[in-house]
Design a protein around this motif. Structure first.
Motif, short mmCIF file in Angstrom:
data_model
loop_
_atom_site.label_atom_id
_atom_site.label_comp_id
_atom_site.label_asym_id
_atom_site.label_seq_id
_atom_site.Cartn_x
_atom_site.Cartn_y
_atom_site.Cartn_z
N UNK A 42 -1.74 -9.35 2.73
CA UNK A 42 -0.65 -8.37 2.85
C UNK A 42 -0.97 -7.12 2.02
N UNK A 43 -1.47 -7.30 0.80
CA UNK A 43 -1.82 -6.14 -0.03
C UNK A 43 -2.88 -5.28 0.64
N UNK A 44 -3.89 -5.91 1.24
CA UNK A 44 -4.92 -5.15 1.94
C UNK A 44 -4.34 -4.38 3.13
N UNK A 45 -3.44 -5.03 3.84
CA UNK A 45 -2.82 -4.37 4.98
C UNK A 45 -2.00 -3.16 4.52
N UNK A 46 -1.26 -3.32 3.45
CA UNK A 46 -0.44 -2.21 2.96
C UNK A 46 -1.30 -1.07 2.43
N UNK A 47 -2.39 -1.39 1.76
CA UNK A 47 -3.29 -0.34 1.27
C UNK A 47 -3.85 0.45 2.45
N UNK A 48 -4.26 -0.25 3.50
CA UNK A 48 -4.79 0.43 4.68
C UNK A 48 -3.71 1.27 5.36
N UNK A 49 -2.48 0.78 5.37
CA UNK A 49 -1.38 1.54 5.96
C UNK A 49 -1.13 2.84 5.21
N UNK A 50 -1.15 2.78 3.88
CA UNK A 50 -0.94 4.00 3.08
C UNK A 50 -2.04 5.01 3.37
N UNK A 51 -3.27 4.55 3.37
CA UNK A 51 -4.39 5.46 3.65
C UNK A 51 -4.31 6.04 5.06
N UNK A 74 -1.62 6.42 6.96
CA UNK A 74 -0.51 7.36 7.09
C UNK A 74 -0.85 8.68 6.41
N UNK A 75 -1.48 8.62 5.26
CA UNK A 75 -1.88 9.86 4.56
C UNK A 75 -2.81 10.69 5.44
N UNK A 76 -3.79 10.04 6.06
CA UNK A 76 -4.73 10.76 6.94
C UNK A 76 -4.00 11.30 8.17
N UNK A 77 -3.10 10.52 8.73
CA UNK A 77 -2.33 10.95 9.90
C UNK A 77 -1.48 12.18 9.58
N UNK A 78 -0.80 12.15 8.45
CA UNK A 78 0.03 13.28 8.05
C UNK A 78 -0.79 14.53 7.76
N UNK A 79 -1.97 14.32 7.24
CA UNK A 79 -2.87 15.44 6.95
C UNK A 79 -3.38 16.09 8.24
N UNK A 80 -3.52 15.28 9.29
CA UNK A 80 -4.05 15.77 10.56
C UNK A 80 -2.98 16.43 11.42
N UNK A 81 -1.73 16.13 11.15
CA UNK A 81 -0.63 16.65 11.99
C UNK A 81 -0.28 18.06 11.60
N UNK A 96 0.90 12.81 -0.23
CA UNK A 96 0.93 14.26 -0.46
C UNK A 96 1.50 15.02 0.74
N UNK A 97 2.69 14.61 1.18
CA UNK A 97 3.33 15.26 2.33
C UNK A 97 4.83 15.33 2.06
N UNK A 98 5.52 16.26 2.69
CA UNK A 98 6.96 16.36 2.50
C UNK A 98 7.70 15.13 3.03
N UNK A 99 8.76 14.75 2.34
CA UNK A 99 9.52 13.55 2.70
C UNK A 99 10.01 13.57 4.16
N UNK A 100 10.52 14.68 4.68
CA UNK A 100 10.96 14.65 6.09
C UNK A 100 9.83 14.33 7.07
N UNK A 101 8.62 14.83 6.79
CA UNK A 101 7.47 14.53 7.67
C UNK A 101 7.12 13.04 7.60
#
Length: 148
Positions: free
Chosen positions: A130-139, A141-148, A15-20
């Motif tokens: 690998x699936x677990x790692x990718x799921x954690x990465x998505x979560x 990144x979403x939290x990081x983008x929300x905090x920025x 839920x963040x803009x593509x450039x971000x």
């Protein structure tokens, strides 16, 4: 079939803009801040670094990544990989509605001796890891983008 060869694809709706999203993904040295399975990134120069990852299973993978393609207009970031994994990985970032969808593609051959010895019986576990790692990465990144 080469049991040590893997092809992965993941889709991350964010839920963040593509450039971000693109800017966050191109800053590989920041990955450990938001993606806990990326344990360490050491820059060698402007286009090369060493990354150490570890997910649920008790082994680390160390890989040198070299920038292959960086195209902000197309939303593409691609690296060549060598070390415990040989191959390539690509992020493709695209707007979707009010947010973004990120596609991650990776094709690698595992070189780490332990993983090569366990290739046949361990393959389902390695793919799940690998699936677990990718799921954690998505979560993360979403939290990081929300905090920025």
């Amino acid at each position: 079939m080469d049991w040590n060869q893997y092809r992965f694809r993941s889709l991350w709706p964010l839920p963040a803009p593509a450039p971000d999203v693109y800017r966050a993904l191109e800053r590989i040295e920041d990955y450990p801040r938001w993606w806990h399975q990326v344990r360490e990134v050491t820059r060698i120069d402007d286009t090369t670094g060493v990354i150490r990852v570890r997910s649920l299973l008790p082994y680390d993978l160390r890989t040198t990544v070299r920038e292959g393609r960086r195209d902000p207009a197309a939303g593409v970031l691609e690296v060549a990989m060598s070390g415990d994994m040989e191959g390539w990985a690509r992020w493709t970032v695209a707007p979707r509605g009010s947010g973004t969808v990120v596609r991650y593609d990776q094709e690698v051959v595992v070189g780490k001796p332990l993983l090569r010895r366990l290739a046949v019986p361990g393959r389902p576990l390695f793919r799940a890891n690998h699936r677990l790692m990718m799921r954690a990465g998505r979560r993360g990144l979403a939290a990081h983008l929300n905090a920025v």
